[in-house]
Design a protein around this motif. Structure first.
Motif, PDB file in Angstrom:
ATOM      1  N   GLY A  26       0.819  -1.207   0.000  1.00 45.55           N
ATOM      2  CA  GLY A  26       0.000   0.000   0.000  1.00 45.55           C
ATOM      3  C   GLY A  26       0.851   1.254   0.000  1.00 45.55           C
ATOM      4  N   THR A  27       1.948   1.197   0.731  1.00 49.21           N
ATOM      5  CA  THR A  27       2.883   2.317   0.715  1.00 49.21           C
ATOM      6  C   THR A  27       3.434   2.537  -0.687  1.00 49.21           C
ATOM      7  OG1 THR A  27       3.528   1.779   2.989  1.00 49.21           O
ATOM      8  CG2 THR A  27       4.989   3.248   1.757  1.00 49.21           C
ATOM      9  N   GLY A  28       3.712   1.411  -1.406  1.00 45.79           N
ATOM     10  CA  GLY A  28       4.212   1.514  -2.769  1.00 45.79           C
ATOM     11  C   GLY A  28       3.191   2.122  -3.718  1.00 45.79           C
ATOM     12  N   VAL A  29       1.933   1.680  -3.606  1.00 52.36           N
ATOM     13  CA  VAL A  29       0.873   2.236  -4.449  1.00 52.36           C
ATOM     14  C   VAL A  29       0.693   3.726  -4.167  1.00 52.36           C
ATOM     15  CG1 VAL A  29      -1.601   2.174  -4.955  1.00 52.36           C
ATOM     16  CG2 VAL A  29      -0.317   0.041  -4.694  1.00 52.36           C
ATOM     17  N   LEU A  30       0.682   4.087  -2.881  1.00 54.08           N
ATOM     18  CA  LEU A  30       0.556   5.493  -2.506  1.00 54.08           C
ATOM     19  C   LEU A  30       1.734   6.303  -3.032  1.00 54.08           C
ATOM     20  CD1 LEU A  30      -0.978   7.669  -0.891  1.00 54.08           C
ATOM     21  CD2 LEU A  30       0.355   6.997   1.119  1.00 54.08           C
ATOM     22  N   ALA A  31       2.933   5.732  -2.966  1.00 57.80           N
ATOM     23  CA  ALA A  31       4.127   6.422  -3.442  1.00 57.80           C
ATOM     24  C   ALA A  31       4.067   6.672  -4.945  1.00 57.80           C
ATOM     25  CB  ALA A  31       5.379   5.628  -3.090  1.00 57.80           C
ATOM     26  N   VAL A  32       3.574   5.664  -5.712  1.00 54.83           N
ATOM     27  CA  VAL A  32       3.443   5.836  -7.163  1.00 54.83           C
ATOM     28  C   VAL A  32       2.447   6.948  -7.469  1.00 54.83           C
ATOM     29  CG1 VAL A  32       2.626   4.746  -9.291  1.00 54.83           C
ATOM     30  CG2 VAL A  32       4.143   3.491  -7.761  1.00 54.83           C
ATOM     31  N   LEU A  34       1.551   9.500  -5.496  1.00 52.33           N
ATOM     32  CA  LEU A  34       2.118  10.791  -5.117  1.00 52.33           C
ATOM     33  C   LEU A  34       3.239  11.201  -6.066  1.00 52.33           C
ATOM     34  CD1 LEU A  34       2.252  10.360  -1.234  1.00 52.33           C
ATOM     35  CD2 LEU A  34       0.652  11.754  -2.560  1.00 52.33           C
ATOM     36  N   TRP A  35       3.982  10.206  -6.555  1.00 58.22           N
ATOM     37  CA  TRP A  35       5.044  10.488  -7.526  1.00 58.22           C
ATOM     38  C   TRP A  35       4.454  11.117  -8.791  1.00 58.22           C
ATOM     39  CZ3 TRP A  35       7.065   6.175 -11.127  1.00 58.22           C
ATOM     40  CH2 TRP A  35       8.088   6.664 -11.943  1.00 58.22           C
ATOM     41  N   LEU A  36       3.369  10.500  -9.324  1.00 60.35           N
ATOM     42  CA  LEU A  36       2.726  11.061 -10.507  1.00 60.35           C
ATOM     43  C   LEU A  36       2.080  12.411 -10.211  1.00 60.35           C
ATOM     44  CD1 LEU A  36       1.021   7.827 -11.886  1.00 60.35           C
ATOM     45  CD2 LEU A  36       2.956   9.034 -12.891  1.00 60.35           C
ATOM     46  N   ARG A  37       1.600  12.584  -8.969  1.00 57.06           N
ATOM     47  CA  ARG A  37       0.924  13.841  -8.612  1.00 57.06           C
ATOM     48  C   ARG A  37       1.900  14.991  -8.458  1.00 57.06           C
ATOM     49  NH1 ARG A  37      -0.463  18.078  -8.006  1.00 57.06           N
ATOM     50  NH2 ARG A  37      -2.238  18.961  -6.868  1.00 57.06           N
ATOM     51  N   PHE A  38       3.096  14.724  -7.891  1.00 60.93           N
ATOM     52  CA  PHE A  38       3.997  15.816  -7.560  1.00 60.93           C
ATOM     53  C   PHE A  38       5.293  15.811  -8.369  1.00 60.93           C
ATOM     54  CE2 PHE A  38       1.449  15.210  -3.677  1.00 60.93           C
ATOM     55  CZ  PHE A  38       0.913  16.479  -3.568  1.00 60.93           C
ATOM     56  N   LEU A  62      -5.188   5.966  -7.399  1.00 60.19           N
ATOM     57  CA  LEU A  62      -3.975   5.344  -6.863  1.00 60.19           C
ATOM     58  C   LEU A  62      -3.686   5.841  -5.448  1.00 60.19           C
ATOM     59  CD1 LEU A  62      -1.524   5.381  -9.917  1.00 60.19           C
ATOM     60  CD2 LEU A  62      -2.464   3.370  -8.769  1.00 60.19           C
ATOM     61  N   ILE A  63      -3.803   7.140  -5.233  1.00 59.41           N
ATOM     62  CA  ILE A  63      -3.517   7.704  -3.915  1.00 59.41           C
ATOM     63  C   ILE A  63      -4.522   7.192  -2.881  1.00 59.41           C
ATOM     64  CG2 ILE A  63      -3.459   9.851  -2.588  1.00 59.41           C
ATOM     65  CD1 ILE A  63      -2.380  11.243  -5.095  1.00 59.41           C
ATOM     66  N   ALA A  64      -5.803   7.202  -3.249  1.00 55.66           N
ATOM     67  CA  ALA A  64      -6.837   6.742  -2.310  1.00 55.66           C
ATOM     68  C   ALA A  64      -6.679   5.249  -2.011  1.00 55.66           C
ATOM     69  CB  ALA A  64      -8.219   7.025  -2.890  1.00 55.66           C
ATOM     70  N   THR A  65      -6.404   4.457  -3.040  1.00 55.25           N
ATOM     71  CA  THR A  65      -6.253   3.012  -2.848  1.00 55.25           C
ATOM     72  C   THR A  65      -5.037   2.701  -1.984  1.00 55.25           C
ATOM     73  OG1 THR A  65      -7.287   2.568  -4.997  1.00 55.25           O
ATOM     74  CG2 THR A  65      -5.976   0.796  -4.023  1.00 55.25           C
ATOM     75  N   GLY A  66      -3.935   3.393  -2.230  1.00 50.50           N
ATOM     76  CA  GLY A  66      -2.734   3.170  -1.425  1.00 50.50           C
ATOM     77  C   GLY A  66      -2.953   3.485   0.044  1.00 50.50           C
ATOM     78  N   GLY A  67      -3.626   4.596   0.314  1.00 55.00           N
ATOM     79  CA  GLY A  67      -3.920   4.952   1.702  1.00 55.00           C
ATOM     80  C   GLY A  67      -4.820   3.932   2.374  1.00 55.00           C
ATOM     81  N   ILE A 198       3.200   0.819 -12.967  1.00 54.34           N
ATOM     82  CA  ILE A 198       1.908   0.678 -12.294  1.00 54.34           C
ATOM     83  C   ILE A 198       1.372  -0.742 -12.439  1.00 54.34           C
ATOM     84  CG2 ILE A 198      -0.500   1.443 -12.295  1.00 54.34           C
ATOM     85  CD1 ILE A 198       0.538   4.205 -13.200  1.00 54.34           C
ATOM     86  N   GLY A 199       1.504  -1.328 -13.635  1.00 54.41           N
ATOM     87  CA  GLY A 199       1.043  -2.687 -13.869  1.00 54.41           C
ATOM     88  C   GLY A 199       1.773  -3.698 -13.007  1.00 54.41           C
ATOM     89  N   ALA A 200       3.097  -3.541 -12.891  1.00 53.32           N
ATOM     90  CA  ALA A 200       3.885  -4.466 -12.072  1.00 53.32           C
ATOM     91  C   ALA A 200       3.490  -4.366 -10.603  1.00 53.32           C
ATOM     92  CB  ALA A 200       5.376  -4.162 -12.240  1.00 53.32           C
ATOM     93  N   VAL A 201       3.295  -3.143 -10.125  1.00 53.13           N
ATOM     94  CA  VAL A 201       2.864  -2.953  -8.737  1.00 53.13           C
ATOM     95  C   VAL A 201       1.484  -3.567  -8.508  1.00 53.13           C
ATOM     96  CG1 VAL A 201       2.197  -1.210  -7.036  1.00 53.13           C
ATOM     97  CG2 VAL A 201       4.274  -0.886  -8.373  1.00 53.13           C
ATOM     98  N   ALA A 202       0.564  -3.378  -9.466  1.00 50.50           N
ATOM     99  CA  ALA A 202      -0.801  -3.894  -9.322  1.00 50.50           C
ATOM    100  C   ALA A 202      -0.824  -5.417  -9.271  1.00 50.50           C
ATOM    101  CB  ALA A 202      -1.674  -3.390 -10.471  1.00 50.50           C
TER     102      ALA A 202
END
Length: 230
Positions: A26-32, A34-38, A62-67, A198-202
């Protein structure tokens, strides 16, 4: 209440371990997200006028799912350690919900991949055309960030067609001028590379979720059995 057997204790600690890994995922999904966002190459796509909506939706999901995954992973760890059927039941329900949403979003994301690229490319071309007409400082800053971030210049495929003002493009010297990268091509390449990540993380997260649901049900059954033994 009887104690858990050795095998059931093994399941308990495997449950804890998998939930800890799920929390990390989940931290990884959130990081991806936030990475795309910022990321300096994409953050202006969220604040500019006529910003592409498809990309915005994907990143927000992605951000909501990671959190949520981090929260559920924490819940699963606590449920395993405390041997709480209530917490484990909630964990399983949330995990099933997240898995269903991830599957649906994954199918939707692949189906609109080309649309997201087209939206961002169209946004860039509109910004480029507006800046040529109005010379607004805000538009210049957007062009500057996109073109420097992607190391590209203009919407044209050949240097002979290039009319983009030099102040918005990366500075080039010598033969580098002859191999200027088109921004639409750079945008497509950028999002294609992000899609692979994103696909690999998913996929990794999906496998972890299935294992987590299996172990949570095994542990719930073991705890119920010990409660029934007097």
């Amino acid at each position: 209440m009887a104690a858990l057997t050795g095998g059931e204790m093994c399941v308990k600690y495997l449950m804890f371990a998998f939930n800890f890994v799920f929390w990390l995922a989940g931290t990884g999904v959130l990081a991806v997200g936030l990475w795309l966002r910022f990321d300096h190459r994409t953050r202006n796509l969220f604040v500019a006028e006529d910003a592409p909506s498809g990309f915005y939706v994907v990143v927000c999901i992605l951000i909501a799912t990671g959190g949520l995954m981090m929260l559920v992973g924490f819940l699963g760890c606590c449920g395993a350690i405390q041997e709480s059927m209530c917490m484990l039941g909630l964990f399983f329900s949330f995990l099933l919900l997240i898995f269903t949403v991830e599957l649906a979003v994954g199918i939707w994301g692949f189906s609109v991949q080309s649309k997201v690229v087209d939206d961002v490319t169209q946004f860039y071309k509109q910004t480029y055309d507006k800046y040529k007409q109005d010379k607004e400082e805000a538009l210049k800053e957007i062009l500057h960030l996109i073109q420097y971030g992607l190391n590209c210049c203009g919407p044209f495929s050949t240097p002979e067609d290039l009319e983009t003002p030099e102040e918005t493009c990366p500075k080039r010297e010598g033969l580098d001028v002859l191999i200027t990268k088109s921004c639409p091509d750079a945008i497509e390449k950028f999002f294609t590379s992000k899609l692979h990540i994103i696909g690999a993380v998913a996929i990794g997260v999906g496998v972890i979720m299935i294992l987590g649901m299996i172990f949570s049900m095994l542990l719930c059954c073991a705890i119920r059995k010990t409660q029934e033994i007097v």
